[in-house]
Scaffold this motif. Sequence first.
Motif, PDB file in Angstrom:
ATOM      1  N   ALA A 225      -1.240   1.632  -4.139  1.00 41.97           N
ATOM      2  CA  ALA A 225      -1.458   2.721  -5.002  1.00 41.97           C
ATOM      3  C   ALA A 225      -0.530   2.824  -6.284  1.00 41.97           C
ATOM      4  CB  ALA A 225      -2.173   3.831  -4.620  1.00 41.97           C
ATOM      5  N   ASP A 226       0.829   3.145  -5.005  1.00 38.19           N
ATOM      6  CA  ASP A 226       2.149   3.499  -5.802  1.00 38.19           C
ATOM      7  C   ASP A 226       3.371   1.979  -6.328  1.00 38.19           C
ATOM      8  OD1 ASP A 226       2.629   2.859  -3.733  1.00 38.19           O
ATOM      9  OD2 ASP A 226       4.020   4.300  -2.447  1.00 38.19           O
TER      10      ASP A 226
ATOM     11  N   ALA B 103      -1.613   7.048 -18.082  1.00 42.23           N
ATOM     12  CA  ALA B 103      -2.583   5.958 -16.839  1.00 42.23           C
ATOM     13  C   ALA B 103      -1.482   5.207 -16.181  1.00 42.23           C
ATOM     14  CB  ALA B 103      -2.076   5.053 -18.137  1.00 42.23           C
ATOM     15  N   TRP B 104      -2.450   4.385 -14.933  1.00 41.28           N
ATOM     16  CA  TRP B 104      -1.975   3.777 -13.786  1.00 41.28           C
ATOM     17  C   TRP B 104      -2.724   2.489 -14.103  1.00 41.28           C
ATOM     18  CZ3 TRP B 104       1.684   5.189  -9.998  1.00 41.28           C
ATOM     19  CH2 TRP B 104       2.061   6.939 -10.360  1.00 41.28           C
ATOM     20  N   HIS B 105      -1.837   1.654 -14.333  1.00 42.45           N
ATOM     21  CA  HIS B 105      -1.994   0.265 -14.724  1.00 42.45           C
ATOM     22  C   HIS B 105      -2.226  -0.675 -13.065  1.00 42.45           C
ATOM     23  CE1 HIS B 105      -2.156   1.357 -18.238  1.00 42.45           C
ATOM     24  NE2 HIS B 105      -0.449   1.450 -18.012  1.00 42.45           N
TER      25      HIS B 105
ATOM     26  N   ALA C 167     -11.681  -4.823  -3.497  1.00 40.87           N
ATOM     27  CA  ALA C 167     -12.274  -3.001  -3.174  1.00 40.87           C
ATOM     28  C   ALA C 167     -11.187  -2.782  -3.544  1.00 40.87           C
ATOM     29  CB  ALA C 167     -12.308  -3.719  -1.485  1.00 40.87           C
ATOM     30  N   PHE C 168     -12.171  -0.988  -4.442  1.00 41.85           N
ATOM     31  CA  PHE C 168     -10.701   0.184  -4.880  1.00 41.85           C
ATOM     32  C   PHE C 168     -11.133   0.705  -4.479  1.00 41.85           C
ATOM     33  CE2 PHE C 168      -9.302   2.541  -8.322  1.00 41.85           C
ATOM     34  CZ  PHE C 168      -8.243   2.820  -8.777  1.00 41.85           C
ATOM     35  N   VAL C 169     -10.135   1.583  -3.934  1.00 38.30           N
ATOM     36  CA  VAL C 169     -10.455   2.692  -2.437  1.00 38.30           C
ATOM     37  C   VAL C 169     -10.274   4.307  -4.231  1.00 38.30           C
ATOM     38  CG1 VAL C 169     -10.203   4.431  -0.885  1.00 38.30           C
ATOM     39  CG2 VAL C 169     -10.545   2.405  -0.268  1.00 38.30           C
ATOM     40  N   ILE C 170     -11.463   4.609  -4.733  1.00 38.73           N
ATOM     41  CA  ILE C 170     -11.810   5.398  -5.951  1.00 38.73           C
ATOM     42  C   ILE C 170     -10.785   7.226  -4.935  1.00 38.73           C
ATOM     43  CG2 ILE C 170     -12.208   7.006  -7.601  1.00 38.73           C
ATOM     44  CD1 ILE C 170     -14.377   4.587  -7.458  1.00 38.73           C
ATOM     45  N   GLU C 171     -11.299   7.411  -4.176  1.00 32.69           N
ATOM     46  CA  GLU C 171     -11.199   8.349  -3.027  1.00 32.69           C
ATOM     47  C   GLU C 171     -11.681   8.431  -1.467  1.00 32.69           C
ATOM     48  OE1 GLU C 171      -9.374  11.426  -4.108  1.00 32.69           O
ATOM     49  OE2 GLU C 171     -10.497  11.140  -6.655  1.00 32.69           O
ATOM     50  N   GLY C 172     -10.937   8.787  -0.929  1.00 34.49           N
ATOM     51  CA  GLY C 172     -10.346   8.585   0.784  1.00 34.49           C
ATOM     52  C   GLY C 172      -9.759   8.044   1.870  1.00 34.49           C
TER      53      GLY C 172
ATOM     54  N   ARG D  83      -7.168   5.246  -4.148  1.00 34.31           N
ATOM     55  CA  ARG D  83      -5.860   4.181  -5.270  1.00 34.31           C
ATOM     56  C   ARG D  83      -5.722   2.806  -4.657  1.00 34.31           C
ATOM     57  NH1 ARG D  83      -8.678   8.218  -7.747  1.00 34.31           N
ATOM     58  NH2 ARG D  83      -8.154   7.889 -10.059  1.00 34.31           N
ATOM     59  N   ASP D  84      -5.381   2.472  -3.585  1.00 34.22           N
ATOM     60  CA  ASP D  84      -5.230   1.350  -2.900  1.00 34.22           C
ATOM     61  C   ASP D  84      -6.408   0.068  -3.169  1.00 34.22           C
ATOM     62  OD1 ASP D  84      -2.487   2.442  -1.689  1.00 34.22           O
ATOM     63  OD2 ASP D  84      -3.860   2.249  -0.008  1.00 34.22           O
ATOM     64  N   ALA D  85      -5.936  -1.230  -3.181  1.00 35.91           N
ATOM     65  CA  ALA D  85      -7.435  -2.215  -3.192  1.00 35.91           C
ATOM     66  C   ALA D  85      -6.612  -3.243  -2.445  1.00 35.91           C
ATOM     67  CB  ALA D  85      -7.052  -2.531  -4.484  1.00 35.91           C
ATOM     68  N   LEU D  86      -7.900  -4.039  -2.124  1.00 36.59           N
ATOM     69  CA  LEU D  86      -7.544  -4.835  -1.431  1.00 36.59           C
ATOM     70  C   LEU D  86      -8.615  -6.659  -2.053  1.00 36.59           C
ATOM     71  CD1 LEU D  86      -6.425  -6.182   0.769  1.00 36.59           C
ATOM     72  CD2 LEU D  86      -8.360  -6.028   2.150  1.00 36.59           C
ATOM     73  N   GLY D  87      -7.179  -7.540  -1.919  1.00 35.84           N
ATOM     74  CA  GLY D  87      -8.214  -9.026  -2.861  1.00 35.84           C
ATOM     75  C   GLY D  87      -8.014  -9.799  -2.126  1.00 35.84           C
ATOM     76  N   ILE D  88      -9.874  -9.878  -1.843  1.00 38.48           N
ATOM     77  CA  ILE D  88     -10.530 -10.525  -0.970  1.00 38.48           C
ATOM     78  C   ILE D  88     -10.955 -11.900  -1.406  1.00 38.48           C
ATOM     79  CG2 ILE D  88     -11.782 -10.672   1.543  1.00 38.48           C
ATOM     80  CD1 ILE D  88     -11.764  -7.088   1.245  1.00 38.48           C
ATOM     81  N   SER D  89     -10.497 -12.986  -0.630  1.00 38.31           N
ATOM     82  CA  SER D  89     -11.272 -14.202  -1.147  1.00 38.31           C
ATOM     83  C   SER D  89     -11.274 -15.161  -0.115  1.00 38.31           C
ATOM     84  CB  SER D  89     -10.398 -15.140  -2.488  1.00 38.31           C
ATOM     85  OG  SER D  89      -9.701 -15.014  -2.152  1.00 38.31           O
TER      86      SER D  89
END
Length: 238
Positions: free
Chosen positions: A8-9, A21-23, A191-196, A208-214
């Motif tokens: 997120a950071d 705004a965060w991109h 997968a984007f964690v909005i909260e928690g 706000r962390d995310a993980l791209g999985i393929s």
Amino acid sequence: MRTIYYKADERGHANHGWLDAWHSFSFAGFQNPEKIHFGALRVLNDDMIIGGRGFGMHPHDNMEIVTIPLSGDLEHADSMGNKGAIGKGEVQVMSAGTGIYHSERNKNIDRALRLLQIWVFPKLKDIQPRYDQKAFSIKGRKNQLQTIVSPLGSKDGGMGMNQDAWFSLTDLDQNKELTYTPKLSTNGVYAFVIEGEAEINGQLLGRRDALGISETDEILIKANTDSEILLIDVPMSF
């Protein structure tokens, strides 16, 4: 399985006073060659707009645009004649196609608007522009996945998008688990964690962390705390 961890950071950040705004991907003044897109997912902006402010009429073309309010109310108007407002629990989808103009602003003077705006590359270019919005039951995503966007013509319960993409939301209680299977073997999932805080395929993710999985046929989600999570299932080649 291939994964990409998006902290997120490490997102782009621009505070314009009226807009904070965060991109997640390269956008406007934030340009990172390692964060151009995840498959067909091109933009994920996490915006806060102060009371009464917003974006005046501006153009888009050949992009699928999904807007998810997190709190507050978004007032919308466009060149197709659509006008109205959406709030939490509602979702907006636009196919910009051959070209549209639209405006977006915080309907309320006394409180901030927070939203996610997501752009996906289209499957077909230069289609007739289209607009849709829908209210979804927030209870309908409690400890289960709720499809909010799906390909045009599908029967998965989401609003139609001009791409082989599916968006799902879930509100998971602490220690609850879910398994998700990508809809197509050629798709990946962002997968984007909005909260928690949650563990997704063993990777710990915070707010706000995310993980791209393929290149996998199973994604395991476990909530370490009460969590709100968005899954974006998109083609990796398009």
